[in-house]
Design an enzyme around this catalytic site. Sequence first.
Site, PDB file in Angstrom:
ATOM      1  N   LYS A  29       0.831  -1.210   0.000  1.00 51.49           N
ATOM      2  CA  LYS A  29       0.000   0.000   0.000  1.00 51.49           C
ATOM      3  C   LYS A  29       0.868   1.262   0.000  1.00 51.49           C
ATOM      4  O   LYS A  29       0.460   2.310  -0.466  1.00 51.49           O
ATOM      5  CB  LYS A  29      -0.899  -0.035   1.244  1.00 51.49           C
ATOM      6  N   GLU A  60      -9.764   7.145   6.396  1.00 48.16           N
ATOM      7  CA  GLU A  60      -9.730   6.235   7.553  1.00 48.16           C
ATOM      8  C   GLU A  60     -10.088   6.935   8.870  1.00 48.16           C
ATOM      9  O   GLU A  60     -10.943   6.430   9.616  1.00 48.16           O
ATOM     10  CB  GLU A  60      -8.359   5.546   7.630  1.00 48.16           C
ATOM     11  N   ASP A  80      -4.313   8.194  14.201  1.00 50.54           N
ATOM     12  CA  ASP A  80      -4.369   6.883  13.554  1.00 50.54           C
ATOM     13  C   ASP A  80      -2.964   6.461  13.117  1.00 50.54           C
ATOM     14  O   ASP A  80      -2.456   6.933  12.099  1.00 50.54           O
ATOM     15  CB  ASP A  80      -5.326   6.979  12.346  1.00 50.54           C
TER      16      ASP A  80
END
Length: 514
Positions: free
Chosen positions: A81, A182, A204
């Site tokens: 990713k 996200e 995060d």
Amino acid sequence: MYHPRVGQLPPNTIVGIDLGTTNSCCAVVIGDGEVKLVPYKGGDYTIPSIFAVDEKGNELVGHDAKRQWQLNPRNTLYATKRLIGRAPKDDVVETVQRSVQYKLHPGSHNDVELDVRGRAFQVQEIASRILAKIRDVASDHLGFRVSRAVVTVPAYFTDRQRQAVKEAGRLVGLEVVRIINEPTAASLAYGIGKRLQERVLVYDLGGGTFDVSIIDIRDRVFEVKATGGDIFLGGIDFDEAIIEHVIGDFQGQTGIDLRGDPVAMQRIRDLAERTKIDLSSRAEAPFSVPFITMTPQGQPLNLEIRFTRATLERLVGGLVDRTLGIVEKVLHDAGTEPSQVDEVMLVGGQTRMPLVQERLTALFGKPPSKGVHPDEAVAIGAALYAWSLQENSDLKLTLLDVIPMAIGLEAAGGAMHVVLPRNSPIPNAKALAATSSVDNQSELAVRIFQGDAAQAALNELLGEFVFGGVRPAAAGKVRLEVLFEVNVEGILTVSAGDLDTGKRMTTTLRVTRS
Ligand code: AMP
């Protein structure tokens, strides 16, 4: 685990997918608004984002790929990713190549390709294999063929990276109905159904990326005030710091450099992550790999180090500092003091590290909230958002997000002319007036960039847009308009028109073009 109501969902149900750097997760809302996570083999709710090809040529995804990783490090792809939507000349690509055992090379679309057993894969093909696996497991569990999903991406993803995720879905016939950020998804998991009036900060820190968003929740309205992050800062970098320390120590003691031995490196990598996780709940952990290598005389050598939490904190303190620097910048962008933040929410496995929690407690004057599950909140939020998009849903949500980095074009002299500043709300549109600069100019070319550097070339090139419909006239006599539109997913469409002839042309910048 079989839930009776699961089998009764309509086949056009949209699922929520958290496509993570290290692990992915899928969730769905069942009949009465309750969220269910999709279980994988062995009852896990997450699936490793790993793809491999074994010696027989079989493709493996998830747990199967992870299981054979130590023995097949060159043909096992992980953390891909980090490479999605990246140009080969990007510094990040070189950094990734230094830390992984698989091989990368420039592709034919100004992207990166991955070598696995003599086959070349585009990065989005790997993402598509992982999405397909999640889709198949979810389809088996839910009893219908899943074909629509809301997929989450780091808030700090550029337009190009968002496009690549959509493309990954297309490649396997999975419609990515909506991309959402996200941290925003995590705030939905936290806030829906509680009638809140709060300002939350989502911190995060996952396997590969760091995001922070400040979000105002007013019951069912979720408004992102500012976002920031680093898509190259996550748990893997913590592991890397341990690995460097361990191999440096071993080299100091034995004179042997283990970097050239992929199997030894893979064994160290596995143990580095396990030791890091252990040290979240213990003060000390042994770091021991038997028979790691041989001396030139053929004697086996063991690797043996005692690791303490203090050592780990010394090694990774700089990484935690970097995250806090980003938090402070985002607080500043949102015009907020730490004391005005009602809740700090932790998302991503790496936030379980005590040092992270201590530093946030010191900055905000209160401990972070335990309101969401750090590994599951993003998928749960994606599922709730997916549910709100369905025709049969009674959940009405308003999500107001922002773009993470400025979008603009290259002006004369190479400066970045910002059209939409960072943290501009989306959806958004802005028109720019333009004219011809030479007599009888037939085309208008605009190079579009995303990033916060003052020089356009230091930002990411999203693409070049050429408008071929310019009316022949003297320089400065043509009135043109270039329109930048960013949709709710943070995806950019550019169009241009001649205001005198009415001729228009539109393009959505696509990652697959060079
Ligand atoms: P995620 O992408 O959210 O699944 O985060 C995965 C990252 O969290 C990996 O780098 C893990 O090593 C890390 N992680 C998981 N559990 C812990 C823990 N207890 N302490 C520290 N890091 C952890």
